[in-house]
Design an enzyme around this catalytic site. Structure first.
Site, short mmCIF file in Angstrom:
data_model
loop_
_atom_site.label_atom_id
_atom_site.label_comp_id
_atom_site.label_asym_id
_atom_site.label_seq_id
_atom_site.Cartn_x
_atom_site.Cartn_y
_atom_site.Cartn_z
N TYR A 1 8.53 -1.63 -7.33
CA TYR A 1 7.50 -0.66 -6.97
C TYR A 1 6.46 -0.53 -8.08
O TYR A 1 5.24 -0.62 -7.85
CB TYR A 1 8.15 0.71 -6.70
N LYS B 1 2.36 -1.43 -8.19
CA LYS B 1 1.28 -0.47 -8.46
C LYS B 1 0.41 -0.92 -9.64
O LYS B 1 -0.77 -0.59 -9.72
CB LYS B 1 1.86 0.93 -8.68
N1 LIG Z 1 5.14 10.68 -3.62
C1 LIG Z 1 4.90 10.29 -4.86
O1 LIG Z 1 5.50 10.85 -5.82
C2 LIG Z 1 3.87 9.25 -5.16
C3 LIG Z 1 3.32 8.42 -4.19
N2 LIG Z 1 2.39 7.47 -4.54
C4 LIG Z 1 1.80 6.58 -3.55
O2 LIG Z 1 1.10 7.33 -2.58
C5 LIG Z 1 1.16 6.69 -1.31
C6 LIG Z 1 1.70 7.66 -0.26
O3 LIG Z 1 2.99 8.10 -0.70
P1 LIG Z 1 3.80 9.27 0.02
O4 LIG Z 1 2.92 10.07 0.88
O5 LIG Z 1 4.59 9.92 -1.03
O6 LIG Z 1 4.80 8.38 0.92
P2 LIG Z 1 5.58 8.75 2.28
O7 LIG Z 1 6.68 7.76 2.38
O8 LIG Z 1 5.91 10.18 2.31
O9 LIG Z 1 4.49 8.42 3.40
C7 LIG Z 1 4.02 7.09 3.54
C8 LIG Z 1 3.38 6.91 4.90
O10 LIG Z 1 2.97 5.54 4.98
C9 LIG Z 1 3.46 4.97 6.18
N3 LIG Z 1 3.69 3.54 5.96
C10 LIG Z 1 4.59 2.96 5.14
N4 LIG Z 1 4.53 1.63 5.24
C11 LIG Z 1 3.55 1.35 6.13
C12 LIG Z 1 3.01 0.15 6.67
N5 LIG Z 1 3.51 -1.05 6.33
N6 LIG Z 1 1.98 0.24 7.53
C13 LIG Z 1 1.49 1.44 7.91
N7 LIG Z 1 1.98 2.60 7.48
C14 LIG Z 1 3.00 2.56 6.59
C15 LIG Z 1 4.74 5.74 6.52
O11 LIG Z 1 5.06 5.67 7.90
C16 LIG Z 1 4.34 7.15 6.07
O12 LIG Z 1 3.68 7.84 7.10
C17 LIG Z 1 2.05 5.45 -1.50
O13 LIG Z 1 1.25 4.31 -1.72
C18 LIG Z 1 2.83 5.80 -2.75
O14 LIG Z 1 3.26 4.65 -3.42
C19 LIG Z 1 1.97 7.31 -5.82
C20 LIG Z 1 2.47 8.10 -6.81
C21 LIG Z 1 3.45 9.12 -6.57
C1 LIG Z 2 6.74 7.22 -6.56
C2 LIG Z 2 5.77 7.21 -7.64
O1 LIG Z 2 4.78 6.54 -7.55
C3 LIG Z 2 5.94 7.98 -8.78
C4 LIG Z 2 7.11 8.75 -9.00
O2 LIG Z 2 5.05 7.99 -9.59
#
Ligand SMILES: NC(=O)C1=CN([C@@H]2O[C@H](COP(=O)(O)OP(=O)(O)OC[C@H]3O[C@@H](n4cnc5c(N)ncnc54)[C@H](O)[C@@H]3O)[C@@H](O)[C@H]2O)C=CC1
Ligand SMILES: CC(=O)C(C)=O
Length: 259
Positions: free
Chosen positions: A155, A159
């Site tokens: 992961y 990123k």
């Molecule tokens: N939650 C966290 O702590 C952090 C998240 N991020 C990034 O932010 C973004 C969103 O994360 P969250 O909202 O936490 O994740 P989440 O897992 O809660 O939501 C992700 C959404 O993306 C959709 N998704 C996943 N793979 C897909 C695909 N192949 N095609 C279309 N839709 C897809 C899922 O169905 C879901 O609705 C991600 O790129 C994640 O890596 C970055 C830093 C921290």
């Molecule tokens: C999931 C993620 O991007 C974090 C913890 O920074």
């Protein structure tokens, strides 16, 4: 026609950070295409926006599939009457201990987190060019794209790749009037984080919540972030106040990483 006359597409818009971004951009006046591979959640978010007086459509697409991403951008352009901003937000984050990494897991994560961003960038450029104007490309990186995160090797490296893509695309696309930036959240209270916490806590033989405490130790602001904290930053990147910014990867991590 949207309130600000502009159209934005958000991938992974069905829940978590993507949902908050879609709602925020709608509030900012964008017509929003909510794209997700979960059709149900995408539909719910689009309905939420439409009920609140905004304009949104839901689209089913898997960002790892190039054709589906191009089709989503084309459909958004036709149905919403333009195309100005893409937010390449969709991502997955399975924990991957170094010795347990398999070819399958590398492919799965890179196909979504890295290739999904590449396809999104390409599809947006095609739309901007055909419409004869520039636009804004906004990619999801992470604090894990600035420092290697324990137990998240694949992961984290995906990123870092998004940051590299963002910098390079910013240089390559500037002459077309296209800006390219990334947002880099810390720990955000979403289903993704809940799952990471479960996996990290279980691997340490500790109760749920242990992983969060470990990761959160170094947050200067002493709180986890909300999806809305991230959406506020993306609102800035999508709007005119960031017109002179490109190639940046903004940390929204409460001071987890200073660089
Ligand atoms: N939650 C966290 O702590 C952090 C998240 N991020 C990034 O932010 C973004 C969103 O994360 P969250 O909202 O936490 O994740 P989440 O897992 O809660 O939501 C992700 C959404 O993306 C959709 N998704 C996943 N793979 C897909 C695909 N192949 N095609 C279309 N839709 C897809 C899922 O169905 C879901 O609705 C991600 O790129 C994640 O890596 C970055 C830093 C921290
Ligand atoms: C999931 C993620 O991007 C974090 C913890 O920074």
């Amino acid at each position: 026609m949207s309130k600000n006359g502009k159209v934005a597409l958000v991938t992974g818009g069905g829940q978590g950070i993507g949902r908050a971004i879609a709602l925020r951009l709608a509030k900012d006046g964008f017509a929003v295409a909510v794209v997700d591979y979960n059709g149900e959640t995408a539909k719910k978010v689009a309905e939420e926006i439409n009920h609140a007086g905004g304009k949104a459509i839901a689209q089913l697409a898997d960002v790892s599939n190039r054709e589906q991403v191009f089709a989503a951008v084309e459909a958004a352009t036709k149905q919403l009457g333009g195309f100005d901003v893409i937010v390449n937000n969709a991502g997955i984050a399975p924990t991957t201990l170094i010795e347990d990494i398999t070819p399958e897991i590398v492919d799965k994560v890179y196909n979504i987190n890295v290739k999904g961003v590449i396809w999104g960038i390409q599809a947006a450029v095609k739309a901007f060019k055909s419409l004869g104007h520039g636009g804004k490309i906004i990619n999801a990186s992470s604090q894990a794209g600035h420092v290697g995160n324990p137990e998240l090797a694949i992961y984290s490296s995906s990123k870092f790749a998004v940051r590299g893509l963002t910098q390079t695309a910013a240089r390559d696309l500037a002459s077309l009037g296209i800006t390219v930036n990334a947002y880099c959240p810390g720990i955000v209270k979403t289903p993704m984080w809940e799952e990471i916490d479960r996996q990290v806590s279980a691997a340490a033989g500790q109760p749920v919540g242990y992983g969060t405490k470990e990761f959160a130790k170094n947050i200067t602001l002493k709180r986890l972030s909300e999806p809305e904290d991230v959406a506020a930053c993306v609102s800035y990147l999508a709007g005119p106040d960031s017109d002179y910014m490109t190639g940046q990867a903004l940390l929204i991590d409460g001071g987890m990483v200073f660089n």
